[in-house]
Design a protein around this motif. Structure first.
Motif, PDB file in Angstrom:
ATOM      1  N   GLY A   1       5.263  -7.447   1.720  1.00 22.17           N
ATOM      2  CA  GLY A   1       6.316  -6.444   1.756  1.00 22.17           C
ATOM      3  C   GLY A   1       6.121  -5.486   2.913  1.00 22.17           C
ATOM      4  O   GLY A   1       5.974  -5.884   4.069  1.00 22.17           O
ATOM      5  N   THR A   2       6.092  -4.200   2.608  1.00 22.69           N
ATOM      6  CA  THR A   2       5.973  -3.164   3.621  1.00 22.69           C
ATOM      7  C   THR A   2       4.756  -2.302   3.340  1.00 22.69           C
ATOM      8  O   THR A   2       4.212  -2.308   2.243  1.00 22.69           O
ATOM      9  N   VAL A   3       4.342  -1.546   4.358  1.00 20.03           N
ATOM     10  CA  VAL A   3       3.411  -0.446   4.148  1.00 20.03           C
ATOM     11  C   VAL A   3       4.268   0.775   3.833  1.00 20.03           C
ATOM     12  O   VAL A   3       5.097   1.200   4.639  1.00 20.03           O
ATOM     13  N   THR A   4       4.086   1.336   2.638  1.00 16.38           N
ATOM     14  CA  THR A   4       4.965   2.393   2.141  1.00 16.38           C
ATOM     15  C   THR A   4       4.302   3.751   2.332  1.00 16.38           C
ATOM     16  O   THR A   4       3.204   3.994   1.813  1.00 16.38           O
ATOM     17  N   THR A   5       4.968   4.619   3.086  1.00 12.91           N
ATOM     18  CA  THR A   5       4.491   5.985   3.265  1.00 12.91           C
ATOM     19  C   THR A   5       5.543   6.938   2.732  1.00 12.91           C
ATOM     20  O   THR A   5       6.746   6.671   2.831  1.00 12.91           O
ATOM     21  N   LEU A   6       5.086   8.051   2.164  1.00 13.71           N
ATOM     22  CA  LEU A   6       5.987   8.987   1.500  1.00 13.71           C
ATOM     23  C   LEU A   6       5.670  10.415   1.896  1.00 13.71           C
ATOM     24  O   LEU A   6       4.530  10.761   2.206  1.00 13.71           O
ATOM     25  N   ALA A   7       6.712  11.249   1.837  1.00 19.67           N
ATOM     26  CA  ALA A   7       6.577  12.699   1.881  1.00 19.67           C
ATOM     27  C   ALA A   7       7.202  13.244   0.604  1.00 19.67           C
ATOM     28  O   ALA A   7       8.250  12.756   0.160  1.00 19.67           O
ATOM     29  N   VAL A   8       6.572  14.232   0.010  1.00 23.03           N
ATOM     30  CA  VAL A   8       7.032  14.795  -1.258  1.00 23.03           C
ATOM     31  C   VAL A   8       8.093  15.854  -0.991  1.00 23.03           C
ATOM     32  O   VAL A   8       7.842  16.837  -0.288  1.00 23.03           O
ATOM     33  N   LEU A   9       9.304  15.655  -1.545  1.00 27.91           N
ATOM     34  CA  LEU A   9      10.385  16.630  -1.436  1.00 27.91           C
ATOM     35  C   LEU A   9      10.536  17.442  -2.716  1.00 27.91           C
ATOM     36  O   LEU A   9      11.118  18.523  -2.705  1.00 27.91           O
ATOM     37  N   GLY A  10      10.053  16.919  -3.820  1.00 36.68           N
ATOM     38  CA  GLY A  10      10.132  17.564  -5.126  1.00 36.68           C
ATOM     39  C   GLY A  10       9.388  16.723  -6.134  1.00 36.68           C
ATOM     40  O   GLY A  10       8.836  15.668  -5.791  1.00 36.68           O
ATOM     41  N   ASP A  11       9.365  17.148  -7.387  1.00 34.49           N
ATOM     42  CA  ASP A  11       8.606  16.415  -8.404  1.00 34.49           C
ATOM     43  C   ASP A  11       9.071  14.970  -8.530  1.00 34.49           C
ATOM     44  O   ASP A  11       8.260  14.071  -8.792  1.00 34.49           O
ATOM     45  N   THR A  12      10.362  14.743  -8.373  1.00 31.26           N
ATOM     46  CA  THR A  12      10.905  13.387  -8.505  1.00 31.26           C
ATOM     47  C   THR A  12      11.788  13.024  -7.302  1.00 31.26           C
ATOM     48  O   THR A  12      12.695  12.212  -7.420  1.00 31.26           O
ATOM     49  N   GLU A  13      11.489  13.593  -6.156  1.00 29.26           N
ATOM     50  CA  GLU A  13      12.270  13.304  -4.951  1.00 29.26           C
ATOM     51  C   GLU A  13      11.321  13.136  -3.770  1.00 29.26           C
ATOM     52  O   GLU A  13      10.431  13.963  -3.547  1.00 29.26           O
ATOM     53  N   PHE A  14      11.522  12.048  -3.019  1.00 34.01           N
ATOM     54  CA  PHE A  14      10.627  11.702  -1.926  1.00 34.01           C
ATOM     55  C   PHE A  14      11.437  11.216  -0.732  1.00 34.01           C
ATOM     56  O   PHE A  14      12.578  10.767  -0.873  1.00 34.01           O
ATOM     57  N   GLU A  15      10.817  11.293   0.444  1.00 28.24           N
ATOM     58  CA  GLU A  15      11.328  10.578   1.608  1.00 28.24           C
ATOM     59  C   GLU A  15      10.320   9.491   1.937  1.00 28.24           C
ATOM     60  O   GLU A  15       9.106   9.711   1.870  1.00 28.24           O
ATOM     61  N   ALA A  16      10.831   8.305   2.287  1.00 23.85           N
ATOM     62  CA  ALA A  16       9.966   7.158   2.551  1.00 23.85           C
ATOM     63  C   ALA A  16      10.146   6.657   3.974  1.00 23.85           C
ATOM     64  O   ALA A  16      11.238   6.715   4.540  1.00 23.85           O
ATOM     65  N   ARG A  17       9.045   6.177   4.533  1.00 24.38           N
ATOM     66  CA  ARG A  17       9.070   5.334   5.729  1.00 24.38           C
ATOM     67  C   ARG A  17       8.335   4.057   5.343  1.00 24.38           C
ATOM     68  O   ARG A  17       7.176   4.103   4.925  1.00 24.38           O
ATOM     69  N   ASN A  18       9.014   2.927   5.444  1.00 25.96           N
ATOM     70  CA  ASN A  18       8.418   1.643   5.082  1.00 25.96           C
ATOM     71  C   ASN A  18       8.218   0.818   6.346  1.00 25.96           C
ATOM     72  O   ASN A  18       9.186   0.413   6.995  1.00 25.96           O
ATOM     73  N   LEU A  19       6.971   0.581   6.668  1.00 24.64           N
ATOM     74  CA  LEU A  19       6.615  -0.089   7.916  1.00 24.64           C
ATOM     75  C   LEU A  19       6.704  -1.593   7.712  1.00 24.64           C
ATOM     76  O   LEU A  19       6.109  -2.145   6.786  1.00 24.64           O
TER      77      LEU A  19
ATOM     78  N   PRO B   1       0.857  -1.186   0.000  1.00 26.67           N
ATOM     79  CA  PRO B   1       0.000   0.000   0.000  1.00 26.67           C
ATOM     80  C   PRO B   1       0.896   1.240   0.000  1.00 26.67           C
ATOM     81  O   PRO B   1       1.893   1.297   0.722  1.00 26.67           O
ATOM     82  N   VAL B   2       0.558   2.219  -0.831  1.00 24.47           N
ATOM     83  CA  VAL B   2       1.350   3.442  -0.951  1.00 24.47           C
ATOM     84  C   VAL B   2       0.494   4.613  -0.486  1.00 24.47           C
ATOM     85  O   VAL B   2      -0.559   4.897  -1.081  1.00 24.47           O
ATOM     86  N   LEU B   3       0.941   5.288   0.583  1.00 18.10           N
ATOM     87  CA  LEU B   3       0.260   6.457   1.126  1.00 18.10           C
ATOM     88  C   LEU B   3       1.218   7.636   1.084  1.00 18.10           C
ATOM     89  O   LEU B   3       2.345   7.539   1.582  1.00 18.10           O
ATOM     90  N   VAL B   4       0.779   8.754   0.521  1.00 16.81           N
ATOM     91  CA  VAL B   4       1.605   9.953   0.438  1.00 16.81           C
ATOM     92  C   VAL B   4       0.998  11.012   1.354  1.00 16.81           C
ATOM     93  O   VAL B   4      -0.158  11.421   1.162  1.00 16.81           O
ATOM     94  N   PHE B   5       1.774  11.439   2.347  1.00 17.76           N
ATOM     95  CA  PHE B   5       1.278  12.413   3.315  1.00 17.76           C
ATOM     96  C   PHE B   5       1.339  13.821   2.738  1.00 17.76           C
ATOM     97  O   PHE B   5       2.203  14.153   1.919  1.00 17.76           O
ATOM     98  N   SER B   6       0.414  14.651   3.214  1.00 21.24           N
ATOM     99  CA  SER B   6       0.324  16.012   2.681  1.00 21.24           C
ATOM    100  C   SER B   6       1.330  16.953   3.308  1.00 21.24           C
ATOM    101  O   SER B   6       1.617  18.017   2.752  1.00 21.24           O
TER     102      SER B   6
END
Length: 288
Positions: free
Chosen positions: A201-219, A170-175
């Protein structure tokens, strides 16, 4: 029988002076041809890393650069593991020289290209063709509740989805970065939901750093672990997710930072072609 186990950290960040303290540790057994499933599971439990990779066949079809791999967490076999794939490829490149490799896995053949840089050996794997599908509303509601989040916590431009490139994530992107940094979860409850839904696998959470750059936390609640420092299969799934939803214009490279929240900063480079598998690249260093 004593089985040699190599220990490598995959997806280390070569730009960091303390690169060896980052990345995701993986065990690697380069010759597991004499091991049965119970023995591999016991070794993975003893190693204690998120995954250990086992080369169960060293020369498929007589090709010394074509191997068969299985992956085990401390508690169960998993279909595919990106960081253990990179670690295995780098270990083989160190032993046999750089170049192309093929790994037969339970999700299909994975092609890997290894190379040498000034910072050390690197590996790039090409995932199986990704898939993306909706998350059932009731499952999404339960997942958000476990994270202490609400639908308004999610970025409106990045809808939640299930994405596959070897494992379902599951992919969740935080605001906001604040909510991304602050969420917590009960590991046992999260594991129960993941097992129920078949998320190996993992539960994938993301924060948007740029159009093609992200930070991830994979639970990844398993044993004493709660979050993965670097997750290659999730990075490939994110690449497929971004392409499927038209959120990037391929061909392009996506940069994913991970591991800050667990004290092991990592760097994953994700190349998204117009079609086909997603290419995930990273460095790997031996753990003393």
């Amino acid at each position: 029988m004593t089985v040699p186990v190599l220990r490598l950290a995959a997806f280390t960040d070569p730009a960091r002076t303390d690169a060896s303290a980052g990345g995701n540790p993986a065990g690697v057994v380069l010759d597991a041809s004499a091991l049965d499933e119970a023995a591999m599971q016991a070794i993975a439990a003893e190693v204690g890393y998120a995954e250990t990779a086992f080369v169960t066949e060293r020369s498929v079809g007589g090709d010394p650069r074509h191997s068969r791999l299985r992956y085990f967490s401390p508690v169960a076999e998993v279909p595919f593991c990106g960081h253990a794939t990179v670690a295995t490829a780098v270990a083989l490149a160190r032993r046999d020289g750089v170049g192309a490799l093929t790994f037969e896995t339970s999700v299909g053949p994975i092609t890997i290209q290894t190379g040498a840089t000034d910072a050390g050996l690197t590996a790039s794997f090409t995932s199986v063709d990704p898939q993306v599908r909706p998350i059932a509303p009731e499952v999404l509601a339960r997942l958000l509740e476990l994270l202490g989040a609400t639908p308004s916590s999610l970025h409106p431009g990045y809808p939640p989805r299930l994405a596959f490139a070897g494992n379902w994530h599951p992919v969740l992107v935080f605001s906001s970065q604040t909510e991304f940094d602050a969420f917590g979860f009960d590991p046992a409850a999260m594991r129960a939901l993941m097992d129920e839904q078949g998320w190996a696998g993992t539960v994938t959470t993301l924060a948007v750093l740029g159009d093609t750059e992200f930070e991830a936390r994979n639970l990844f609640p398993v044993g004493t672990l709660t979050e993965d420092p670097a997750t290659g299969s999730a990075a490939a799934s994110v690449g497929g997710y971004l392409r499927e939803l038209g959120l990037v214009r391929p061909p392009t490279r996506v940069v994913i930072h991970q591991g800050r929240h667990v004290g092991r900063p990592s760097l994953l480079l994700v190349d998204v072609p117009a079609t086909g598998g997603i290419v995930v690249s990273g460095a790997a260093t031996e753990i003393a």
